[in-house]
Design a protein around this motif. Structure first.
Motif, PDB file in Angstrom:
ATOM      1  N   GLY A  57      35.937  -7.740  -4.400  1.00  0.00           N
ATOM      2  CA  GLY A  57      36.230  -8.729  -5.422  1.00  0.00           C
ATOM      3  C   GLY A  57      35.476  -8.565  -6.723  1.00  0.00           C
ATOM      4  O   GLY A  57      35.735  -9.303  -7.679  1.00  0.00           O
ATOM      5  N   GLU A  58      34.550  -7.602  -6.785  1.00  0.00           N
ATOM      6  CA  GLU A  58      33.751  -7.405  -7.995  1.00  0.00           C
ATOM      7  C   GLU A  58      34.164  -6.113  -8.699  1.00  0.00           C
ATOM      8  O   GLU A  58      34.422  -5.109  -8.056  1.00  0.00           O
ATOM      9  CB  GLU A  58      32.261  -7.334  -7.654  1.00  0.00           C
ATOM     10  CG  GLU A  58      31.695  -8.619  -7.047  1.00  0.00           C
ATOM     11  CD  GLU A  58      31.721  -9.765  -8.030  1.00  0.00           C
ATOM     12  OE1 GLU A  58      31.549  -9.499  -9.247  1.00  0.00           O
ATOM     13  OE2 GLU A  58      31.913 -10.918  -7.601  1.00  0.00           O
ATOM     14  N   PRO A  59      34.217  -6.123 -10.042  1.00  0.00           N
ATOM     15  CA  PRO A  59      34.556  -4.893 -10.772  1.00  0.00           C
ATOM     16  C   PRO A  59      33.592  -3.761 -10.425  1.00  0.00           C
ATOM     17  O   PRO A  59      32.391  -3.976 -10.278  1.00  0.00           O
ATOM     18  CB  PRO A  59      34.414  -5.307 -12.244  1.00  0.00           C
ATOM     19  CG  PRO A  59      34.603  -6.795 -12.247  1.00  0.00           C
ATOM     20  CD  PRO A  59      34.017  -7.282 -10.950  1.00  0.00           C
ATOM     21  N   TYR A  60      34.135  -2.573 -10.292  1.00  0.00           N
ATOM     22  CA  TYR A  60      33.334  -1.412  -9.883  1.00  0.00           C
ATOM     23  C   TYR A  60      33.775  -0.215 -10.706  1.00  0.00           C
ATOM     24  O   TYR A  60      34.873   0.313 -10.520  1.00  0.00           O
ATOM     25  CB  TYR A  60      33.532  -1.134  -8.393  1.00  0.00           C
ATOM     26  CG  TYR A  60      32.565  -0.129  -7.798  1.00  0.00           C
ATOM     27  CD1 TYR A  60      31.348  -0.540  -7.256  1.00  0.00           C
ATOM     28  CD2 TYR A  60      32.873   1.232  -7.770  1.00  0.00           C
ATOM     29  CE1 TYR A  60      30.457   0.367  -6.703  1.00  0.00           C
ATOM     30  CE2 TYR A  60      31.992   2.150  -7.214  1.00  0.00           C
ATOM     31  CZ  TYR A  60      30.786   1.713  -6.688  1.00  0.00           C
ATOM     32  OH  TYR A  60      29.916   2.630  -6.140  1.00  0.00           O
ATOM     33  N   VAL A  61      32.916   0.223 -11.631  1.00  0.00           N
ATOM     34  CA  VAL A  61      33.169   1.429 -12.417  1.00  0.00           C
ATOM     35  C   VAL A  61      32.455   2.596 -11.747  1.00  0.00           C
ATOM     36  O   VAL A  61      31.254   2.518 -11.470  1.00  0.00           O
ATOM     37  CB  VAL A  61      32.679   1.263 -13.866  1.00  0.00           C
ATOM     38  CG1 VAL A  61      32.875   2.563 -14.646  1.00  0.00           C
ATOM     39  CG2 VAL A  61      33.415   0.117 -14.549  1.00  0.00           C
ATOM     40  N   ILE A  62      33.174   3.665 -11.487  1.00  0.00           N
ATOM     41  CA  ILE A  62      32.603   4.816 -10.789  1.00  0.00           C
ATOM     42  C   ILE A  62      31.738   5.635 -11.731  1.00  0.00           C
ATOM     43  O   ILE A  62      32.231   6.181 -12.722  1.00  0.00           O
ATOM     44  CB  ILE A  62      33.713   5.688 -10.188  1.00  0.00           C
ATOM     45  CG1 ILE A  62      34.521   4.903  -9.160  1.00  0.00           C
ATOM     46  CG2 ILE A  62      33.122   6.952  -9.553  1.00  0.00           C
ATOM     47  CD1 ILE A  62      35.768   5.611  -8.685  1.00  0.00           C
ATOM     48  N   HIS A  63      30.439   5.716 -11.427  1.00  0.00           N
ATOM     49  CA  HIS A  63      29.507   6.597 -12.117  1.00  0.00           C
ATOM     50  C   HIS A  63      29.077   7.643 -11.084  1.00  0.00           C
ATOM     51  O   HIS A  63      28.014   7.523 -10.466  1.00  0.00           O
ATOM     52  CB  HIS A  63      28.297   5.826 -12.627  1.00  0.00           C
ATOM     53  CG  HIS A  63      28.628   4.722 -13.585  1.00  0.00           C
ATOM     54  ND1 HIS A  63      29.476   4.895 -14.648  1.00  0.00           N
ATOM     55  CD2 HIS A  63      28.221   3.427 -13.638  1.00  0.00           C
ATOM     56  CE1 HIS A  63      29.571   3.765 -15.325  1.00  0.00           C
ATOM     57  NE2 HIS A  63      28.834   2.860 -14.733  1.00  0.00           N
ATOM     58  N   GLY A  64      29.908   8.638 -10.886  1.00  0.00           N
ATOM     59  CA  GLY A  64      29.734   9.480  -9.715  1.00  0.00           C
ATOM     60  C   GLY A  64      29.494  10.949  -9.997  1.00  0.00           C
ATOM     61  O   GLY A  64      29.570  11.432 -11.128  1.00  0.00           O
ATOM     62  N   VAL A  65      29.191  11.654  -8.905  1.00  0.00           N
ATOM     63  CA  VAL A  65      29.001  13.101  -8.924  1.00  0.00           C
ATOM     64  C   VAL A  65      29.640  13.688  -7.674  1.00  0.00           C
ATOM     65  O   VAL A  65      29.825  12.999  -6.662  1.00  0.00           O
ATOM     66  CB  VAL A  65      27.504  13.487  -8.951  1.00  0.00           C
ATOM     67  CG1 VAL A  65      26.830  12.967 -10.211  1.00  0.00           C
ATOM     68  CG2 VAL A  65      26.771  12.994  -7.714  1.00  0.00           C
ATOM     69  N   GLY A  66      29.954  14.957  -7.740  1.00  0.00           N
ATOM     70  CA  GLY A  66      30.380  15.691  -6.566  1.00  0.00           C
ATOM     71  C   GLY A  66      29.379  16.764  -6.257  1.00  0.00           C
ATOM     72  O   GLY A  66      28.835  17.397  -7.176  1.00  0.00           O
ATOM     73  N   GLY A  67      29.093  16.974  -4.965  1.00  0.00           N
ATOM     74  CA  GLY A  67      28.183  18.046  -4.608  1.00  0.00           C
ATOM     75  C   GLY A  67      27.205  17.675  -3.525  1.00  0.00           C
ATOM     76  O   GLY A  67      27.580  17.120  -2.483  1.00  0.00           O
ATOM     77  N   ASN A  68      25.930  17.946  -3.769  1.00  0.00           N
ATOM     78  CA  ASN A  68      24.864  17.837  -2.778  1.00  0.00           C
ATOM     79  C   ASN A  68      24.667  16.395  -2.323  1.00  0.00           C
ATOM     80  O   ASN A  68      24.420  15.502  -3.142  1.00  0.00           O
ATOM     81  CB  ASN A  68      23.569  18.376  -3.396  1.00  0.00           C
ATOM     82  CG  ASN A  68      22.458  18.568  -2.386  1.00  0.00           C
ATOM     83  OD1 ASN A  68      22.391  17.896  -1.360  1.00  0.00           O
ATOM     84  ND2 ASN A  68      21.558  19.494  -2.685  1.00  0.00           N
ATOM     85  N   MET A  69      24.775  16.152  -1.016  1.00  0.00           N
ATOM     86  CA  MET A  69      24.572  14.815  -0.475  1.00  0.00           C
ATOM     87  C   MET A  69      23.346  14.751   0.431  1.00  0.00           C
ATOM     88  O   MET A  69      23.276  13.938   1.347  1.00  0.00           O
ATOM     89  CB  MET A  69      25.824  14.337   0.263  1.00  0.00           C
ATOM     90  CG  MET A  69      26.994  14.066  -0.679  1.00  0.00           C
ATOM     91  SD  MET A  69      28.462  13.393   0.143  1.00  0.00           S
ATOM     92  CE  MET A  69      27.886  11.761   0.620  1.00  0.00           C
TER      93      MET A  69
END
Length: 453
Positions: A57-69
């Motif tokens: 229910g809350e706005p969520y803007v993706i500030h993401g990366v792909g790769g090492n986890m």
């Protein structure tokens, strides 16, 4: 990645279409469903101006990366203000990676690998379709209870080289419907290599169950929003891979070696591409982004896409270059202090030489914080083959070489070219002792018949 095409038919859409309500396909109850409350509810919501992603229910803007986890890499992501990771496939270690993300308050777009055309697959083959469908079904059933799962992503650039896009995306639509039946609480995405040709219109026509279009774009990221709309895009999109220009897009030497940007130049490119494709489009068609690559990977070179320094001595912590500082500022509005060293392109006195020929390279590297810098030089074998579609390569072999500072010429090092013909790169790493580095490299060719210096 990454193959980019800007050609193909263009379509224009009205602003009213771009703000149309996104309707999820109603799930069908089956034996695979259960009455367990969802771990999280993620949905794409239509707004007056476009779309937004909501989580519980809350706005969520993706500030993401792909790769090492790894734990250390995720801790660093949190430190810099990121909130999400992206994977390209599901394996035995996926749940553990999701656990690590969740422990740190991060989400994950879980990707399912779809074979590519160059893997000798045909999506008209019922056996291929069943094998892929079953792999996705098992993965969703295994992971749908995990609270870190944000979005399900079907495939990555598998449209490249496929002439029958209709058959491909009808299959993607069938799988998306299955995923929604198994997990009606999260959206489904498919990921393409930029927006050229008819791929955008094919998804919209043949895969209506897809909620989000993931777009991998590098040099084209600066104009991807406009081109996506012109190609007929009305679904929301996520910039699922972006970063510096790719080796297939860069300038080349006279002997066709790709010229890699310095880490300082890459930071400027990350900023420009994010601002134009993401920041300017949030609240309209864009839901966020995943920077590439949180880690390092041998792809054309070991430094081209990685945000981390490769070949870090054992026992030392992760080192990041200036693009990570830029991403923190873009994600949080606050620039880090200190920041990474600043480096200019290396300038060789000659880039085609004879075996064993004396060589010199000019360099300029500074630290904005006034910290002393440790400089590390090396020469590695190079290849003229341009890596695309995410193809990894063996680590380039190190060529033992002695370097000497030219005391009479500040900012110059001298060395001897390798004693045998081949293609090579000279690398410089400058580290500040505080977890940040800068890098630059220059390709050169050792040839038997090189011009006389």
């Amino acid at each position: 990645m990454r193959h980019t095409s800007f050609n193909g038919p263009r379509f224009f859409v009205s602003a009213s279409l771009a703000a149309a309500v996104l309707t999820f396909i109603a799930p069908t109850v089956s034996a695979d469903d259960n009455d367990t409350p969802p771990a999280r509810v993620v949905e794409v919501v239509a707004t007056d101006t476009g779309f937004a992603l909501h989580r519980d229910g809350e706005p969520y803007v993706i500030h993401g990366v792909g790769g090492n986890m790894s734990a250390a890499a995720l801790d660093l992501l949190v430190k810099h203000g990121g909130n999400s990771t992206r994977t390209w496939g599901v394996g035995a270690d996926t749940r553990a990676a999701l656990d690590r993300a969740h422990e740190r308050g991060l989400t994950t777009t879980v990707g399912f690998w779809f074979p590519h055309q160059n893997d000798d697959v045909d999506y008209a083959d019922p056996q291929v379709r069943e094998r892929v469908r079953e792999s996705v079904r098992r993965g969703v059933l295994e992971l749908r209870d995990h609270p870190a799962v944000l979005i399900w992503a079907l495939g990555n650039e598998m449209e490249h080289g496929v002439e029958d896009r209709a058959t491909l995306y009808r299959f993607v639509n069938d799988v998306a419907l299955m995923v929604k039946r198994l997990d009606p609480h999260r959206p489904v995405m498919t990921v393409i290599a930029d927006v050229g040709g008819d791929k955008v219109s094919a998804i919209h026509e043949h895969a209506p169950a897809i909620d989000i279009v993931g777009i991998n774009s590098y040099a084209g990221a600066a104009t991807v929003a406009r081109r996506y709309r012109e190609a007929g895009g009305t679904k929301p999109y996520i910039l699922t891979e972006f970063g510096p220009i790719g080796p297939w897009e860069s300038a080349t030497t006279t002997f066709d070696a790709a010229i890699e940007p310095t880490s300082t130049q890459k930071a400027d490119q990350y900023r420009k591409h994010y601002e134009r494709a993401v920041a300017n489009e949030l609240g309209q068609l864009c839901l966020g982004s995943y920077a590439f690559l949180w880690g390092h990977k041998q792809e054309s070179t070991a430094t081209w896409f990685g945000l981390f320094r490769p070949y870090v001595p054992e026992g030392e912590s992760i080192q990041t270059h200036a693009a990570v500082d830029v991403m923190q500022e873009l994600w949080t509005g606050v620039a880090p202090a200190p920041t990474a060293p600043v480096i200019a392109p290396l300038a060789l006195d000659a880039d085609v030489v004879t075996p064993g020929q004396p060589m010199a390279a000019r360099f300029t590297v500074t630290d904005p914080n006034g910290d002393p810098l440790d400089l590390h030089w090396e020469i590695r074998h190079d290849t003229l083959e341009v890596a695309t579609m995410g193809a990894s390569r063996p680590v380039d072999q190190l060529e033992p070489t002695e370097f000497n500072l030219a005391l009479d010429r500040p900012g110059v090092i001298t060395f001897m070219a390798p004693g045998k013909p081949g293609f090579f790169r000279l690398y410089l790493y400058a580290t500040d002792g505080k977890g940040r580095f800068a890098s630059a490299n220059a390709p050169f060719h050792v040839a038997k018949d090189a011009p006389t210096p």
